[in-house]
Structure formats: structure tokens, C-alpha cells
Design an enzyme around this catalytic site. Structure first.
Site: not given
Length: 444
Positions: A248, A324
């Protein structure tokens, strides 16, 4: 009182993956090797295998002399510190193993010492032999471990299903006699070499007068099949499933290098991050190879994926497996702040993939298990296609680590920038090929 030295080790080729342990009992006064034990234990983590090696060594020592004192030497700092009482045992798989190990001898008769890996070659060799045997569908045996090489005259490497140890003729001791160990009982023997009346388990223990066999076998290597991709690859294997891995874009926490996982902090992209996503989308549109987009459910990855999807004209699918790591109480803190507030937990986390961040976060081993399952699912779903996975630092590094068959500590040796592109291809024969890593050329 008689004193023994127990050296033990365990390994997992994949962590978790095919695993085995090795243990040796030495006479502390003479250095004589009295007993050896090794076993392939199926799929397990490094730390579980190391604890199983400790258990086998302590049981073998007890079988020789229940009244002895024992000095344990291992290259696993985690096991040594936990069994010495200096580190807490948090992982549920290790708590019962540690409790069992603590109950074999009275605590005041067992001491623990950490040693470097190169000083633990004997147990390491046995563990690798056990894993090699498991790969062949067998269990470790002393007979195979000490196979004669034409009365010590041959100089080439011995091979019995390609074991890892190199046996130089003339350096071996006498042939060992194997006896079956009661690996699952608290006290495996009545005395040296004397079995209880019980069915033979899988592990074996061997006695020998001396041992001089050495090894260069490495721990924690991948159990993936032998590569057939690349030079000499089959032309009819078909198109691979190719994962283009996009981290990202930046968030306000990224330049400050703060822990930003899935355990509380869920920041949006910054202006810089949105620009990075636009640039990545434009570059991928120019290449024109992406056929699907799958993203982590966190805000920063969904925003990045949406910007890229607008360039590609594709829908975004969300997959929980791409999130994550949960960094627990460290979320939002810098590395320096964590070191100041939770120094012992941070030290353990840096040394051991099973260690969790403070507050019950997710260990790298747990992340690896999750990513491996997500990988397998997505490879099956997108066979022969190219899919963009929009994810985070730890998952992307883990995809690459698993593809390379690298040990968990490789995660600390990779640099992955915001909005960087990486790529891994997965072939029909089960092999993987890393084709790109940390490409930021589209951001310049």
C-alpha cells in the site's frame, strides 16, 4: 553423583513444515557419547521440534541414570531462557512440552546453557538426518546413520536417499546398536537399553562408544520439491499463477516508521500515499497484464486497491488472509519506543519467529502459516492468471521468503518500500519463481 551433558536440536523445513529433532547424551567427565535419539515428527515449527529434542535428550539421560545431574546445551536461546525461568512461555504448543521437560528430573539437578550453532553440530546432524528420513517416508535409524563404506576405504559421499551428513571413511566410530525409545512416556527405559513392555514408537535411540561424524547441513531450509523451473524446465507446464504484490501507499505513520499492523491502528493513505497509488495504477495499466485484484481488508490497502482498480477497470476482492501482522501493544509505537517500554519482549521477538509482540499480538510464525494458506487458496483460484495482491510489508516479505525457501530471519533482511511492486510465479509442479522485488521505478 554422575553428570551428563545433553545436547539437543530441532528443525523445521518451512516453519511450520516437515520437522525433526536430534539429541545426544554425553558423559560429562569423559565426553563419551552414551546415547543418541532422533525422530521425524511431521509438520511442526522450529521451536516445537527443539522442545521435542530436549524432551528426548532428558528422557535418554534419565534412562541411563535417574539420579544423575544434567547440563543441557542448546543453540535455541528461546528454549534455554524459558526453561531457565527467565522468559515467559506464551505459546500454547510449547507450554505442555516445557512442563513435561521440567518434570523428568528434579529442577535442582538440571542446568541450561546457550551455545552457538556451530557447537551443536552433533544434535543438528541428527535432526537433519531425521528430517531427511521423513522426506523419504521413513524414520531415522542408527543403522542408516552409521552405514559402513567398504570397511572405511571409500572417500565419496555416502547416500541412502540423499541424507545430509557427509561421512568420511575412517572417521566413524563403531557401528551403533539401535534400541527403540518410549518417546511418548515420561520414563522411557527401566535401564540402559532395557525397554518397557509397550509398543515400539517412531523415535529411535542409539548407543555408541564414540562419534566423529560431522555435518554441513543447514537448518530451516524449505521442504519444497527440487526445482524444475528455469534451465531445463518442461515446456508443457502451462502458464503459472503469477502474484504481483503491491504494498500500500504511505500513511501518516509510514515516514515515522511506526508499527502499523492489524491490531488497532488502521490509518488511511496520506496525500503522498494516494499519489503513489495513482502512479502504481498508471504503471500497471501500461503493462496491461493484471487480470484480477485482491486486497487486504485494512483501510490503507483498500484505498490503494481502489485507486489502482480505477486505472485497470477491475473490481477489488477482499481477502482477510492478506492483512498485516497484529503487533499487539506495539501498534503506533516506533521501534525505539518499543525497546524502551518492552525490551525483553522485543529481544525475544527479534530472535524467535514464535515470539509474539507484547499484549498477545501475532508472531511471524503465525503470519507465515496464514500467508501459506492464503497463497495455496489463491494459487488454486487463479491458476494460469496474473493477479494483483495489495497487501503489507510482512505478508509480502513472507510470500517472497516462502517462495525462496528462506528462513524466518530473512524477513529482517529485506527492504520493502511503500507502493513497491514485487512478483512471484507459481508453477503446476509446485515450484515458485521470484521475478521481481521492491520495484519503485514507477514512483520516480
Amino acid at each position: 553423583m554422575r553428570e551428563f551433558i545433553v545436547e539437543a536440536d530441532g528443525g523445521s523445513r518451512g516453519n511450520p513444515g516437515p520437522a525433526g529433532y536430534g539429541s545426544v547424551v554425553l558423559d560429562a567427565a569423559t565426553g563419551e557419547t552414551l546415547m543418541e535419539a532422533a525422530e521425524y515428527i511431521g509438520v511442526a515449527t522450529n521451536n516445537v521440534a527443539e522442545y521435542r529434542g530436549l524432551l528426548a535428550g532428558l528422557r535418554a539421560a534419565y534412562a541411563l541414570d535417574p539420579s544423575a545431574s544434567v547440563h543441557v546445551r542448546m543453540d535455541s536461546k528461546l528454549v534455554v531462557e524459558q526453561m531457565s525461568g527467565r522468559w515467559k512461555i506464551k505459546h500454547p504448543d510449547m507450554k505442555p512440552l516445557a512442563a513435561e521437560a521440567a518434570g523428568i528430573f528434579p529442577p535442582d539437578r538440571v542446568t541450561y546453557e546457550w551455545i552457538p550453532r556451530e557447537q551443536n553440530k552433533h544434535a543438528d546432524r541428527l535432526a537433519n538426518e531425521a528430517m531427511d528420513a521423513g522426506k523419504r517416508g521413513e524414520q531415522w535409524s542408527a543403522e542408516a546413520s552409521t552405514a559402513e563404506l567398504d570397511a572405511g576405504q571409500k572417500s565419496e559421499r555416502w547416500s541412502a536417499g540423499a541424507p545430509t551428513a557427509e561421512l568420511d571413511a575412517g572417521q566413524r566410530g563403531e557401528r551403533w546398536s539401535a534400541v527403540t525409545s518410549g518417546a511418548q512416556s515420561d520414563v522411557p527405559f527401566k535401564g540402559r537399553g532395557e525397554l518397557r513392555d509397550q509398543p515400539p514408537p517412531a523415535a529411535t535411540v542409539a548407543t555408541t562408544d564414540k562419534t566423529t561424524v560431522d555435518t554441513r547441513a543447514a537448518r530451516n531450509v524449505s521442504a519444497a520439491p527440487k526445482p524444475t523451473v528455469g534451465w531445463g524446465s518442461s515446456p508443457d507446464m502451462g502458464a503459472p499463477a503469477t502474484f504481483v504484490l503491491l504494498r500500500h501507499g504511505e500513511t501518516p505513520l509510514t515516514p515515522q516508521k511506526r508499527f502499523s499492523g492489524s491490531g488497532g491502528t488502521d490509518p488511511s493513505l496520506s496525500e503522498v500515499g494516494r499519489d503513489q497509488a495513482e502512479r502504481a495504477g498508471a504503471a500497471l495499466a501500461r503493462r496491461g497484464t493484471i487480470q484480477a485484484i485482491v486486497a487486504s481488508p485494512l483501510t490503507r490497502t483498500r484505498e490503494t486497491a481502489a485507486i489502482v482498480a480505477a486505472h485497470l477497470g477491475l473490481e477489488v476482492t477482499i481477502d482477510e488472509g492478506l492483512r498485516e501482522t497484529d503487533f499487539g501493544a506495539w501498534e503506533g509505537l516506533t521501534f525505539g519506543e518499543v525497546r524502551e517500554r518492552h525490551p525483553e519482549d522485543l529481544t525475544a521477538w527479534l530472535a524467535d519467529p514464535e515470539a509474539q509482540p507484547t499484549g498477545g499480538g501475532e508472531s511471524f510464525a503465525e503470519t507465515g502459516t496464514r500467508i501459506a494458506a492464503t497463497r495455496d487458496k489463491l494459487v488454486a483460484a487463479y491458476a494460469g492468471r496474473t493477479v494483483l495482491l495489495v497487501s503489507h510489508v510482512t505478508p509480502i516479505k513472507t510470500f517472497v521468503r516462502l517462495a525462496l525457501g528462506a528462513p524466518p530471519e530473512a524477513l529482517f533482511r529485506m527492504e520493502l518500500s511503500a507502493a513497491a511492486l514485487s512478483a512471484v510465479a507459481y508453477f503446476a509442479d509446485g515450484n515458485a519463481s521470484v521475478r521481481l522485488f521492491n520495484d519503485t521505478s514507477h514512483l520516480r
